[in-house]
Design an enzyme around this catalytic site. Sequence first.
Site, mmCIF file in Angstrom:
data_model
loop_
_atom_site.group_PDB
_atom_site.id
_atom_site.type_symbol
_atom_site.label_atom_id
_atom_site.label_comp_id
_atom_site.label_asym_id
_atom_site.label_seq_id
_atom_site.Cartn_x
_atom_site.Cartn_y
_atom_site.Cartn_z
ATOM 1 N N ASN A 1 -10.081 -6.226 0.034
ATOM 2 C CA ASN A 1 -10.553 -6.168 -1.576
ATOM 3 C C ASN A 1 -9.477 -7.058 -2.244
ATOM 4 O O ASN A 1 -8.926 -7.638 -1.684
ATOM 5 C CB ASN A 1 -10.247 -4.851 -1.928
ATOM 6 C CG ASN A 1 -8.944 -3.981 -1.648
ATOM 7 O OD1 ASN A 1 -7.848 -4.564 -2.280
ATOM 8 N ND2 ASN A 1 -8.863 -3.178 -0.829
ATOM 9 N N CYS B 1 0.182 2.740 -4.922
ATOM 10 C CA CYS B 1 -0.388 1.592 -5.777
ATOM 11 C C CYS B 1 -1.348 0.889 -4.855
ATOM 12 O O CYS B 1 -1.977 0.004 -5.453
ATOM 13 C CB CYS B 1 0.648 1.041 -6.450
ATOM 14 S SG CYS B 1 0.152 -0.292 -7.530
ATOM 15 N N ILE C 1 -4.558 8.288 2.423
ATOM 16 C CA ILE C 1 -3.272 8.369 2.377
ATOM 17 C C ILE C 1 -2.533 9.426 1.359
ATOM 18 O O ILE C 1 -1.823 10.180 1.477
ATOM 19 C CB ILE C 1 -2.611 6.988 2.365
ATOM 20 C CG1 ILE C 1 -2.951 6.151 3.496
ATOM 21 C CG2 ILE C 1 -0.993 7.147 2.357
ATOM 22 C CD1 ILE C 1 -2.621 4.813 3.628
ATOM 23 N N PHE D 1 -2.853 5.958 -8.126
ATOM 24 C CA PHE D 1 -3.437 4.935 -8.931
ATOM 25 C C PHE D 1 -5.174 5.120 -8.960
ATOM 26 O O PHE D 1 -5.557 5.345 -7.889
ATOM 27 C CB PHE D 1 -3.298 3.790 -8.776
ATOM 28 C CG PHE D 1 -1.835 3.255 -9.047
ATOM 29 C CD1 PHE D 1 -2.111 2.021 -10.186
ATOM 30 C CD2 PHE D 1 -0.527 3.678 -8.950
ATOM 31 C CE1 PHE D 1 -0.955 1.792 -10.950
ATOM 32 C CE2 PHE D 1 0.417 3.267 -9.564
ATOM 33 C CZ PHE D 1 0.584 2.450 -10.631
#
Length: 443
Positions: free
Chosen positions: A223, A287, A322, A341
Amino acid sequence: MATPSGKRILLGISAGIAAYKSAHLARLLKKAGHEVRVVMTDGAQAFITPLTLQALTGEPVRTSLLDPEAEAGMGHIELARWAELILIAPATADLMARLVHGHADDLLTTLCLASDADKAMAPAMNQAMWRHPATARNTRQLEADGWRLLGPDAGDQACGDVGPGRMLEPEAIVDALFKAPDAAPLMAPDATPDEARPAKGLTVTITAGPTREPLDPVRYLSNHSSGKMGYALAEAAAALGATVHLISGPVSLATPSGVNRLDVTSANEMAEAAYRLAAQSDVFIGCAAVADYRAANVSEHKIKKTANSDELKLTLVKNPDIIAEVAKHRAGALRPFMVGFAAETRDVEAYARDKLTRKGLDMIVANDVSLAGLGFGADHNAALLLWPSADEAGQALGRRALPAQSKATLATAILDCLLERLEQADATASPLAATPYSPQDPQ
């Protein structure tokens, strides 16, 4: 990045192979308008000559504490008073140890003891030396003594090893020394160390960057995450006094000063590292932009185009979630405070609220990555912070909107809110900290 001009910088060079980079560093500092004088240890001269540095700075290079000409006027004291900033690059493990113990057995260490200037260093050593407990202790003591550590970076090393310990590139050192005006300072000038480091005593684990899921030896799924937000959080957390573990996917960023970096590639690798470090952490910040799926089977050889088909069908399987796995497995009294996030392109708050509840998080940072100039790859971002908050009617939702700003400044604002929430969670002694931590093996 533009740097303020006119600073008097004493560049110390110690005996590491990275000393060859110091010539370029001196040139960059001069080009930025600073006055640069160089001091070299005896060992440094085996890697680069004083004449090279003299030609680049236009100033005589000092190499000896007992230089008869310089010492006639107490030259080392004059030089110590002259400097506004002492920068050591590279700083070897030996030099760091000698500074910790207050040695003054050569010109460079003597200047460091005799000067009230700001002090920074860029460590450079073998990865095993950097990871050694003695170096870790020395690093903590140097930071407590007022030194600012820049790096080290991770990657291939001259000895053939791979890992943390590489000196930051000169451009990264200059960038780290002279941040943008809106970046948060490492320590407020008039603050005491404890006041300036409210996260002291906390261990924070942060995941950052993308993951890569291989399809064959040359292709992968990934990504657009640059890792900038996660790295900004790691740098801010370290500046606030926390012990920081940064689990990083593949990015082109230097390791923030004082941060322990662990490089991974795939989601499974990131999961294994996250499960292990979460059990040692007070705060876990997810994050990273972890790939949701991976190839069910990775081709041993490059997948070739076929003449009789315009389509390629791939079978994908889910990667471990995770943040959800870490959130649902508790670490007894040391249960991590969980921060997730949510990078969305529509209905940002609704999706973030759902993720906060569904994954059992303590706080979530939501942002709209479809906005131009913000989010993935950009240097600025805006965020909406959400967290569960008890009120008289039961469970409500806390909310704080943070406007567009540099990711460095945003990271500090996020951590300020996190520390407030953490203090409140400690005061209420949440029962969520009751079950033992026993993460599942990554899928």
